[in-house]
Scaffold this motif. Structure first.
Motif, PDB file in Angstrom:
ATOM      1  N   ALA A 548      27.028  43.502  33.787  1.00 34.46           N
ATOM      2  CA  ALA A 548      26.059  42.990  32.786  1.00 34.46           C
ATOM      3  C   ALA A 548      26.846  41.694  32.090  1.00 34.46           C
ATOM      4  CB  ALA A 548      25.579  44.026  31.804  1.00 34.46           C
ATOM      5  N   GLU A 549      27.966  42.138  31.706  1.00 36.44           N
ATOM      6  CA  GLU A 549      28.833  40.816  31.117  1.00 36.44           C
ATOM      7  C   GLU A 549      29.009  39.707  31.923  1.00 36.44           C
ATOM      8  OE1 GLU A 549      32.515  42.670  29.430  1.00 36.44           O
ATOM      9  OE2 GLU A 549      33.191  40.462  28.845  1.00 36.44           O
ATOM     10  N   TYR A 550      29.437  40.211  33.137  1.00 37.00           N
ATOM     11  CA  TYR A 550      29.715  38.910  34.434  1.00 37.00           C
ATOM     12  C   TYR A 550      28.362  38.158  34.570  1.00 37.00           C
ATOM     13  CZ  TYR A 550      30.511  37.287  38.773  1.00 37.00           C
ATOM     14  OH  TYR A 550      30.596  36.521  39.756  1.00 37.00           O
ATOM     15  N   ALA A 551      27.379  38.976  34.549  1.00 37.36           N
ATOM     16  CA  ALA A 551      26.120  38.075  34.981  1.00 37.36           C
ATOM     17  C   ALA A 551      25.718  37.403  33.854  1.00 37.36           C
ATOM     18  CB  ALA A 551      25.164  39.171  35.361  1.00 37.36           C
ATOM     19  N   LYS A 552      26.165  37.704  32.495  1.00 42.80           N
ATOM     20  CA  LYS A 552      25.607  36.960  31.366  1.00 42.80           C
ATOM     21  C   LYS A 552      26.289  35.674  31.399  1.00 42.80           C
ATOM     22  CE  LYS A 552      24.718  38.165  26.742  1.00 42.80           C
ATOM     23  NZ  LYS A 552      25.658  37.381  25.698  1.00 42.80           N
ATOM     24  N   ARG A 553      27.520  35.684  31.959  1.00 41.45           N
ATOM     25  CA  ARG A 553      28.306  34.439  31.784  1.00 41.45           C
ATOM     26  C   ARG A 553      27.562  33.406  32.528  1.00 41.45           C
ATOM     27  NH1 ARG A 553      33.592  35.527  29.987  1.00 41.45           N
ATOM     28  NH2 ARG A 553      33.964  37.645  30.104  1.00 41.45           N
ATOM     29  N   TYR A 554      26.719  33.776  33.639  1.00 41.49           N
ATOM     30  CA  TYR A 554      26.279  32.674  34.255  1.00 41.49           C
ATOM     31  C   TYR A 554      25.055  32.182  33.558  1.00 41.49           C
ATOM     32  CZ  TYR A 554      28.570  33.750  38.523  1.00 41.49           C
ATOM     33  OH  TYR A 554      29.532  33.862  39.691  1.00 41.49           O
ATOM     34  N   ASP A 555      24.672  32.543  32.244  1.00 44.93           N
ATOM     35  CA  ASP A 555      23.813  31.917  31.608  1.00 44.93           C
ATOM     36  C   ASP A 555      23.970  30.658  31.163  1.00 44.93           C
ATOM     37  OD1 ASP A 555      22.392  34.265  31.826  1.00 44.93           O
ATOM     38  OD2 ASP A 555      22.978  35.032  29.512  1.00 44.93           O
ATOM     39  N   LYS A 556      25.543  30.184  31.154  1.00 40.05           N
ATOM     40  CA  LYS A 556      25.929  28.992  30.548  1.00 40.05           C
ATOM     41  C   LYS A 556      25.875  28.163  32.063  1.00 40.05           C
ATOM     42  CE  LYS A 556      28.996  30.325  26.936  1.00 40.05           C
ATOM     43  NZ  LYS A 556      30.247  30.766  26.820  1.00 40.05           N
ATOM     44  N   VAL A 557      25.735  28.702  33.294  1.00 35.25           N
ATOM     45  CA  VAL A 557      25.923  27.734  34.347  1.00 35.25           C
ATOM     46  C   VAL A 557      24.461  27.087  34.583  1.00 35.25           C
ATOM     47  CG1 VAL A 557      26.227  27.977  36.653  1.00 35.25           C
ATOM     48  CG2 VAL A 557      27.634  29.340  35.401  1.00 35.25           C
ATOM     49  N   ASP A 558      24.400  25.840  34.757  1.00 39.80           N
ATOM     50  CA  ASP A 558      23.438  25.212  35.123  1.00 39.80           C
ATOM     51  C   ASP A 558      22.862  25.345  36.497  1.00 39.80           C
ATOM     52  OD1 ASP A 558      21.023  23.543  34.827  1.00 39.80           O
ATOM     53  OD2 ASP A 558      21.891  21.760  34.321  1.00 39.80           O
ATOM     54  N   ALA A 559      22.535  26.685  36.948  1.00 39.87           N
ATOM     55  CA  ALA A 559      22.328  26.647  38.505  1.00 39.87           C
ATOM     56  C   ALA A 559      21.112  25.831  38.864  1.00 39.87           C
ATOM     57  CB  ALA A 559      22.089  28.315  38.657  1.00 39.87           C
ATOM     58  N   ALA A 560      20.094  25.750  38.124  1.00 42.74           N
ATOM     59  CA  ALA A 560      19.101  24.894  38.695  1.00 42.74           C
ATOM     60  C   ALA A 560      19.573  23.491  39.057  1.00 42.74           C
ATOM     61  CB  ALA A 560      17.809  25.061  37.464  1.00 42.74           C
ATOM     62  N   ALA A 561      20.373  22.863  38.095  1.00 49.62           N
ATOM     63  CA  ALA A 561      20.767  21.564  38.670  1.00 49.62           C
ATOM     64  C   ALA A 561      21.565  21.557  39.756  1.00 49.62           C
ATOM     65  CB  ALA A 561      21.632  20.875  37.553  1.00 49.62           C
ATOM     66  N   LEU A 562      22.371  22.590  39.990  1.00 49.06           N
ATOM     67  CA  LEU A 562      22.951  22.618  41.310  1.00 49.06           C
ATOM     68  C   LEU A 562      22.195  22.929  42.561  1.00 49.06           C
ATOM     69  CD1 LEU A 562      26.041  23.184  42.801  1.00 49.06           C
ATOM     70  CD2 LEU A 562      25.355  25.626  42.371  1.00 49.06           C
ATOM     71  N   GLU A 563      21.189  23.733  42.299  1.00 47.93           N
ATOM     72  CA  GLU A 563      20.288  24.098  43.380  1.00 47.93           C
ATOM     73  C   GLU A 563      19.661  22.838  43.710  1.00 47.93           C
ATOM     74  OE1 GLU A 563      20.001  28.690  42.032  1.00 47.93           O
ATOM     75  OE2 GLU A 563      18.659  27.571  41.552  1.00 47.93           O
ATOM     76  N   ALA A 564      19.029  22.016  42.825  1.00 52.95           N
ATOM     77  CA  ALA A 564      18.200  20.966  42.847  1.00 52.95           C
ATOM     78  C   ALA A 564      19.063  19.873  43.905  1.00 52.95           C
ATOM     79  CB  ALA A 564      17.574  20.285  41.774  1.00 52.95           C
TER      80      ALA A 564
END
Lengths: 576, 327
Positions: A548-564
């Motif tokens: 949970a702690e690890y996955a939470k760190r991904y909140d700060k990652v702008d995944a949408a921009a990367l994927e787009a």
């Protein structure tokens, strides 16, 4: 299914031999109909320009310097093939192979603008491209018939890697020539990509099973380790997870394959919609790491696996007590070679197409769809004579020269029997000896330049290792028996051969991205998160909290921009 | 002949009278040979130490290597803003300072204590002293890659000698994962440094000790001081100024916590959070994938400025303490 395949191959080989020995001459018309290979039944896919063109006038000797952004060793000057190539082309290549850290070496080279004549771009292709290190080759290419035949159908692909749509990098791999006689698949190179690699002895111990379900895979490791707590007197290491630096793909790339994907790197691409998603924080990734956490607690993973550097990792593998790992075979090959040289064939590895639900998945065993763009070498802006360099590569692409580079000299390094290239055990042993090879073979040159892969127009394999007769004749008795139990031809057959999905692998897109592309820092962020925290997650006492702690760190990652951005790049490559 | 010579000499004397002996040109003329001798070194320093400083302009540009200096885009303090808002930056600063202070304290204490102890070996033990000294500074000449290889082998779980010893002594039940435990990392680095450089560092103190007047020891002995009393009241005060000078010199290196050790031993994810120093940060960002020369330069420049400031500050403090100053 598999049994018929190997039977078909054996039959085909037998028939080639009988046909040729009956006709007595390799240039016989060959059998009509059927799907047997024969040099004259299929129109040669490539003419032999060496025969057609009158020998060029003697060329002035010239020396090109070449940097190769990958490991290797330069051949000695008295290498007979190097000398032959010098005679034919007048060109001497002075190689400098990468030593140490690539990013630093390349960074310094770029900062100083201090380029050699030729650059084997390797993984540093993006850095060189963005720094404007390469000369554009668009205007030169049409003047060179062999290069044009080689790259003509792929000009758009070559151009697609550069922002200004010009040809800077000539791919040196994956341009394959096939005869379409139904035999081509037997000439496919052995799989050396990502998979769950497992020792043959573990499978043999389990009555030649093929544990393609993740749970079964680790269950087998557990049972084997319990039954064999030591190997050669040292404690067994059931599963290794290498995690150092850029080689941490061993740690983080498995989830994409477990759901059936190809190796894209840090994202998953849905083949139908071409939608892209990062997978590191998804449920299927959690399931995998939960499994690792579970087997870690059972003692199947040593905590030290995370602090081993690459050399330690290879050394550990070479002891033969690592039962399995997720890795790409070329990455642990050096360790495995030690096992082979010590005759511990049962300790070498085969790939398993492990998935969550047990369906056997292809991993990266994908039929090549020609060149992928950007995977090769370029001529630097400092090159003293671009035309001469192009001419050199053009000459290398002649079949006779290719045979010289990869098979050697007829009568010395191989012999011809009924039109088929074969090697005596002694000749093969020579080629298997890296020291001999460096001093006497031409592969070190051939590997750095555009080359013919697949088969020559006479039906022989482009390289000795994929010549089917050679392969079968040279298989270790242990391997022969082992594969026969499964009805396989080689270890590659553990994975199904998948057709090319039609879009480039995402990691190859990434490696030619411009430095200021929005996706780059996000990629780096993700890589950093994984390298930094995944080992801790696997070792955690309380997995759910750690995850949970690890996955939470991904909140700060702008995944949408990367994927787009990746989706856009894929579309752009497809359109070109 | 003789008369001529005398007259010239007296001429010079006459001419010299109005000249100010302290003027620059007079001195320059007097020392022209010295100046000539120093010119090559001046050129050398200028080319290799000052000219490259022009590269610091990179820190204020959106630097692209393929462009010429005049085509670069100037971005002011953007890279510095990025640097100071980067959470990684504070992490690497913490690591750097922590390891640096540990190294500094350990190196000083061990080298001084070692020198003091070694100094007590006299007379018949002189030969033994020399052997000990030679052995102790040998590791200084080993490269870090070898030292780190030794350290990780010794501390390994899989057959490492420390774990084997601890287990056979019954001190621990499970093997300790030294190289994968963040809490141990700084100390491993610290003690590796001690092992490598203690003998070498002590040489300078031993040299300082030999310059202490033996009469002082004799006097102290007569006054009834024992071995430790003499160490405390004679030897230590005798090398105090050496210690302070070295402290000043080393304080300037406060942001140089080392590079090789952390780079070689600390690349695994388990200890990455505590192992990265500012040098590694500069390298990764400057020459790494998504970084850039400009950002790396900015980080490097920050380090230089801080180092210089700390050096000057320590120098001042030394002055207040009434000690010799370096500059």
């Amino acid at each position: 299914m598999k049994k018929t395949k190997i039977l078909a191959l054996l039959l085909a080989v037998a028939m080639i031999v009988t046909v040729f020995s009956a006709c007595g001459a390799p240039e016989s018309k060959g059998p009509s109909g059927g799907d047997q290979p024969g040099p004259s039944t299929t129109p040669p896919s490539q003419d032999n320009p060496a025969v057609e063109q009158p020998p060029e006038k003697k060329l002035d000797p010239i020396t090109f310097t070449m940097f190769v952004a990958g490991p290797g060793e330069a051949p000695p000057k008295d290498n007979k093939i190097v000398q032959k190539i010098q005679e034919i082309t007048g060109v001497t290549i002075e190689f400098e192979f990468l030593v140490g850290d690539m990013e630093q070496k390349v960074g310094v080279m770029i900062a100083g603008g201090d380029y050699p004549d030729l650059i084997g771009a390797g993984q540093a292709r993006g850095r060189f491209l963005n720094a404007g290190s390469f000369a554009a080759l668009d205007d030169y290419l049409p003047n060179y018939p062999n290069l044009m035949k080689h790259f003509g159908p792929y000009m758009d692909t070559l151009r697609s890697v550069a922002a200004d749509n010009k040809v800077y990098i000539l791919d040196i791999w994956s341009r394959e020539y096939w005869l379409n006689d139904g035999q081509d698949d037997f000439y496919q190179a052995d799989y050396n990509g990502p998979a769950f690699w497992i020792q043959k002895d573990v499978l043999a111990w389990d009555n030649y099973s093929n544990p393609t379900k993740l749970d079964d895979f680790f269950d087998l490791l557990e049972r084997y380790a319990k039954a064999n707590p030591t190997i050669d007197g040292q404690p067994v290491l059931p599963f290794e997870v290498h995690s150092q630096d850029w080689r941490s793909f061993c740690l983080k790339n498995a989830p994409q394959h477990l759901i059936g994907g190809r190796n894209e790197g840090d994202v998953v691409v849905h083949p139908d919609t071409l939608k892209v998603e990062i997978y590191q924080n998804k449920d299927y990734a959690r399931d995998y790491y939960k499994k690792l956490n579970e087997v870690y607690k059972k003692g199947l993973i040593s905590p030290e696996t995370f602090s081993r550097n690459y050399d330690d990792y290879l050394a550990t593998i070479s002891t033969g007590r690592v039962l399995a790992m997720f890795d790409q075979q070329w990455n642990f090959q050096d360790g495995e070679n030690v096992l082979v040289s010590e005759g511990k064939i049962e300790r070498t590895y085969v790939p398993i197409g492990v998935s969550f639900d047990g369906t056997v998945v292809p991993y990266n065993r994908v039929r090549n769809e020609g060149i992928i763009g950007g995977n090769g070498m370029g001529i630097s802006v400092n090159c003293k004579d671009v035309e001469r360099a192009m001419q050199f590569m053009d000459q290398l692409l002649e079949e006779d020269v290719q045979k010289l580079l990869y098979w050697g000299i007829e009568g010395e390094d191989y012999y011809v029997e009924n039109g088929r290239f074969r090697r005596t055990p002694e000749q093969k042993a020579n080629f298997d000896n890296p020291d001999w090879k460096l001093a006497n073979a031409g592969q070190v040159i051939g590997d750095q330049f555009p080359k013919i892969q697949g088969r020559y127009s006479d039906g022989n394999s482009a390289v000795p290792t994929t010549q089917p007769e050679e392969r079968l004749a040279n298989q270790f008795p242990y391997d022969k028996e082992f594969y026969q139990k499964y009805g396989f031809y080689t270890k590659s057959d553990f994975l199904p051969l998948m057709d090319h999905p039609g879009y480039p692998e995402v990691w190859s897109i990434f490696s030619t991205m411009e430095d200021d592309n929005v996706a780059k820092p996000i990629f780096d962020q993700i890589t950093d998160l994984q390298n930094r925290y995944l080992p801790g997650v696997i070792m955690a006492d309380n997995f759910d909290a750690a995850w949970a702690e690890y996955a939470k760190r991904y909140d700060k990652v702008d995944a949408a921009a990367l994927e787009a951005e990746i989706e856009r790049q894929i579309q752009a490559r497809l359109k070109k | 002949m003789i008369t001529e010579k005398v007259s010239t000499e007296s001429d010079i004397v006459k001419q010299q009278k109005p000249i100010n002996r302290n003027s620059f040109w007079y001195k320059a003329d007097k020392q022209k040979e010295l100046i000539l001798i120093s010119i090559p070194f001046f050129i050398y320093i200028f080319i290799f130490s000052y000219l490259p400083l022009a590269g610091l302009t990179m820190a204020f540009q959106n630097y692209k290597p393929q462009k010429s200096f005049f085509d670069q885009e100037w971005v002011g303090l953007k890279h510095f803003k990025n640097l100071f808002t980067d959470p990684d930056f504070y992490r690497v600063m913490r690591n750097t300072l922590a390891m640096s202070i540990i190294n500094l304290v350990l190196a000083f204490v061990t080298a001084i204590v070692f020198a003091l102890l070694l100094n007590e070996l006299t007379g018949r033990l002189n030969g033994f002293k020399r052997i000990v000294q030679t052995i102790s500074y040998m590791p200084h000449f080993l490269s870090w890659i070898i030292v780190c290889g030794l350290v990780s082998t010794i501390l390994a779980m899989d057959g490492g000698i420390i774990n084997e010893i601890l287990i056979s002594l019954g001190l621990i039940k499970d093997k300790i994962h030294f190289m994968g435990t963040p809490e141990y990392f700084w100390w491993i680095v610290g003690f590796t440094n001690v092992w490598k450089s203690m003998g070498w560092n002590s040489i300078i103190y031993l040299a300082a000790i030999t310059s202490i007047d033996p009469a002082l020891y004799e006097a102290a002995a007569i006054d009834g001081y024992g071995r430790f009393g003499r160490m405390w009241h004679i030897t230590l005060p005798g090398i105090k100024s050496t210690i302070i000078i070295l402290l000043i010199l080393n304080a300037g290196w406060i942001l140089n916590a080392g590079f090789e050790v952390q780079y070689i031993l600390g690349t695994n994810g388990l200890v990455l959070d505590v192992s990265e120093t500012i040098d590694i940060f500069v390298l990764k960002r400057g020459f790494g994938r998504s970084g850039g020369f400009a950002f790396g330069t900015a980080a490097g420049m920050f380090k230089t400025v801080v180092s210089a400031a700390v050096l000057l500050l320590c120098n001042k403090i030394a002055g207040w303490l009434g000690e010799e100053k370096l500059v």
